[in-house]
Design an enzyme around this catalytic site. Structure first.
Site, mmCIF file in Angstrom:
data_model
loop_
_atom_site.group_PDB
_atom_site.id
_atom_site.type_symbol
_atom_site.label_atom_id
_atom_site.label_comp_id
_atom_site.label_asym_id
_atom_site.label_seq_id
_atom_site.Cartn_x
_atom_site.Cartn_y
_atom_site.Cartn_z
ATOM 1 N N CYS A 2 32.670 41.625 32.136
ATOM 2 C CA CYS A 2 32.737 42.978 31.820
ATOM 3 C C CYS A 2 31.745 43.707 32.910
ATOM 4 O O CYS A 2 31.195 43.115 33.747
ATOM 5 C CB CYS A 2 31.954 43.300 30.486
ATOM 6 S SG CYS A 2 32.773 42.288 29.218
ATOM 7 N N LYS A 595 38.919 40.947 38.057
ATOM 8 C CA LYS A 595 38.555 40.471 39.775
ATOM 9 C C LYS A 595 37.554 39.700 39.726
ATOM 10 O O LYS A 595 37.556 38.683 40.625
ATOM 11 C CB LYS A 595 38.132 41.708 40.465
ATOM 12 C CG LYS A 595 37.801 41.643 41.874
ATOM 13 C CD LYS A 595 39.134 41.356 42.598
ATOM 14 C CE LYS A 595 38.873 41.014 44.082
ATOM 15 N NZ LYS A 595 39.827 40.440 44.774
HETATM 16 C C1 AGP Z 1 42.643 35.438 43.302
HETATM 17 O O1 AGP Z 1 43.859 36.106 43.583
HETATM 18 C C2 AGP Z 1 42.376 35.230 41.842
HETATM 19 N N1 AGP Z 1 42.393 36.402 41.183
HETATM 20 C C3 AGP Z 1 41.330 34.312 41.498
HETATM 21 O O2 AGP Z 1 41.812 33.168 41.501
HETATM 22 C C4 AGP Z 1 39.959 34.126 42.223
HETATM 23 O O3 AGP Z 1 40.234 33.598 43.431
HETATM 24 C C5 AGP Z 1 38.938 33.453 41.230
HETATM 25 O O4 AGP Z 1 38.431 33.821 40.297
HETATM 26 C C6 AGP Z 1 37.451 33.062 42.177
HETATM 27 O O5 AGP Z 1 36.956 34.116 42.489
HETATM 28 P P1 AGP Z 1 35.571 34.347 43.614
HETATM 29 O O6 AGP Z 1 36.232 34.174 44.757
HETATM 30 O O7 AGP Z 1 35.140 35.800 43.260
HETATM 31 O O8 AGP Z 1 34.867 33.348 43.153
#
Ligand code: AGP
Length: 600
Positions: A2, A595
């Protein structure tokens, strides 16, 4: 997970809070809400879905009568998506928002009869609990301290109590930062957003209780001074320019950000590498750790370190690592990879290995993140803000960091010759131009292939060696933005089971660089064609053989081992993008995702 925001004293606090919440939508967009502080009352507005809904609902309120605001955008963890479970939770005296999870909320709910038993949300339970404490203790500060002592989990709270007209910030695990100028204060779970408002910032530490009352700010947990750091203003990453989606903009930005990254590594970052890192890499084992796309970058890094160094290297999913026994006998260096630097699984894995006294590096795009504060060394990726939920430019910048790092270690440990080192660096320096042309030339092909994929029900991606993680990433990209069923497999594994999935309604994308495994991978594609499966072969090789139902795809540029992941990943990003565009999905904010995943 969140996003949370709080503002005290501003001429336009509602509009600014809404604007900040829109930027925080990457942390979740199931529901949203704000509480506005009037002289004698707290007014709370909530809505389901994106911030635009909240914006519509709050239109009738002007900023004039309010002295402060708190706001929240939710990614549901405990309790279904509905208006009641949306934050803030408020009554006539108290309003609060939370990012994170209160793990002992059921215990608290069962212990205090004043808390209704039907409540599903851990934050709502926390709200009732704090409200109970505020009735019990005359002094709200005492209630807050008891509240903090009782709750367990990773969280950040922003709380307003009308009785003493005070704003409280609490942190454990989840990020929250505060910026201020004179009597105006901004609070946010993403510190980079605050740079648009003030350039002095304080990142709360675990266990902090910060109280703001009548322009005065103090810590209640200890007497330490709150020292604000510089937080310089960055460019506006939220401008899509000529692009329909952030994802497409970010795909096109790759040549530039990779060029910037390579320039910085070449000119300043890796100068005196030996002096800076020799000690760190004097280890028995190297482990690369990440989640999702960042984990695929780790797997690619594993192939680089395996080729250019003599280190014993492996990759681990952060969400699994912390449940494994790890030894503190051998010397291990852990490299964590995270675009956001806030992914809770990765942060927890980092904290876990620290208990065993292992050293750590964080490769990240977010220099003010929680992981930066935990790791021994930070290596920035310079991809600039990535807004699209699907990671593109951050991924390729992570790979570029790993490529450079593995070459430096290989050179330092004399595993690769100076000539080989130079040759590979040259390839990396030439990459931006190669990729710029690739994006231009491949775009019409990606549009064509996207149409072909719409004729099937499932799409598989196969590859061998360094092409295997590229296949996994291609598959993740496709499924996350288009919702198409998709899997990635090592090419050699198809015959051990997955080939049973193949029929005429499947498409298999074969990542097949022109290397020593080219023929073997082509055979895998032919085995699929022989079972009526459709195939797309991505390769730089001039093919003599043709697999049965293969799509004719013009040759990709000639690759080397080190630039293979870039040359093959970008076409896969484009294919996924144009396929999702045809499907009409919400490409920048796909369903069920966020994200930055700040829950475990
Ligand atoms: C990427 O396309 C994804 N939405 C997701 O797998 C992301 O890479 C993962 O949650 C890790 O995030 P971070 O690199 O911010 O740690």
């Amino acid at each position: 997970m969140c996003g949370i925001v709080g503002i005290l004293k501003s001429n336009s606090l509602k509009n600014e809070a809404i604007d900040i919440l829109k930027k925080l939508e990457y942390r979740g967009y199931d529901s949203a809400g704000i509480s506005l502080f009037e002289k004698n009352r707290i007014r709370t507005i909530k809505s389901i879905g994106k911030i635009s809904e909240l914006e519509k609902k709050s239109k009738k309120f002007s900023d004039k009568n309010f002295t402060g605001i708190i706001g929240h955008t939710r990614w549901a963890t405990h309790g279904i998506v509905n208006r009641n479970n949306a934050h803030p939770f408020s009554d006539e005296n108290l309003t609060l928002v939370c990012n994170g999870i209160i793990e002992n909320y059921l215990k608290i709910q069962n212990r205090y009869i004043d808390i209704p038993s039907h409540i599903q949300s851990d934050t709502e339970v926390s709200f009732y609990f704090l409200s109970y404490l505020l009735n019990k203790y005359k002094n709200p500060d005492e209630a807050i301290k008891t509240f903090l002592k009782t709750i367990k989990g990773n969280y950040a709270f922003v709380i307003f109590i009308k009785k003493n007209n005070s704003f409280y910030l609490l942190k454990n695990g989840s990020p929250i930062s505060l910026s201020h100028k004179n009597k105006s204060f901004y609070v946010c779970s993403d510190s980079s957003i605050l740079s648009n408002y003030h350039n002095k910032i304080y990142h709360l530490k675990d266990g902090d209780i910060v109280k703001i009352n009548n322009g005065n700010i103090k810590k209640l947990n200890n007497n330490s001074k709150i020292s604000f750091e510089d937080n310089s203003v960055s460019q506006n990453p939220y401008d899509k320019g000529k692009f329909q989606h952030y994802m497409l903009k970010e795909i096109h930005e790759q040549p530039k950000v990779l060029k910037d990254t390579q320039l910085i590594y070449g000119s300043e970052f890796f100068i005196d590498f030996k002096a800076k890192f020799e000690n760190l890499f004097n280890v028995d084992k190297l482990v690369l750790v990440g989640c999702g796309t960042a984990y695929h970058a780790c797997m690619i890094g594993e192939y680089y370190f395996n080729k250019f160094t003599n280190l014993d290297v492996s990759s681990e999913l952060a969400s699994e690592l912390r449940y494994k026994n790890i030894s503190n006998n051998n010397k291990t260096l852990y490299i964590f990879i995270s675009q956001s630097g806030e992914t809770m699984d990765t942060l927890m894995a980092l904290k876990y290995i620290k208990k065993y006294k292992h050293r750590s590096i964080i490769i990240t795009n977010s220099l003010q993140s929680s992981m930066v504060r935990e790791a021994d060394v930070t290596i920035p990726t310079y991809a600039q803000k990535e807004v699209g939920v699907a990671s593109t430019k951050a991924f390729t910048c992570q790979i570029l960091s790993l490529a450079n790092l593995s070459l430096e270690v290989g050179k330092m440990n004399k595993v690769i010759s100076h000539i080989d080192y130079k040759k590979n660096i040259k390839i990396l320096n030439l990459l931006p131009v190669k990729l710029k042309n690739l994006i231009k030339d491949f775009t019409p092909i990606a549009k064509y292939l996207a149409k072909k994929i719409s004729l099937v029900n499932s799409c598989y991606f196969i590859g061998r060696n360094i092409s295997y993680p590229i296949a996994l990433e291609g598959s993740l990209k496709l499924k996350e933005i288009s919702y198409m069923h998709s899997e990635g497999f090592p090419g050699g594994e198809m015959k051990h089971g997955p080939i049973a999935l193949i029929d005429k309604d499947t498409m298999t994308v074969c990542i097949n660089p022109n290397n020593e495994l080219y023929e073997k991978s082509l055979s895998n594609a032919q085995e699929i064609s022989a079972r009526n499966g459709k195939t797309i072969i991505l390769t730089s090789a001039k093919r003599t053989k043709k697999a049965g139902t293969e799509m004719k795809v013009p040759n990709l540029p000639k690759e080397n081992f080190i630039d293979t992941p870039f040359i093959y990943s970008i076409p896969l990003q484009l294919i996924s993008y144009y396929f999702a565009l045809n499907e009409g999905t919400d490409i920048d904010q796909p369903r069920n995702l966020a994200k930055s995943v700040t829950v475990e």
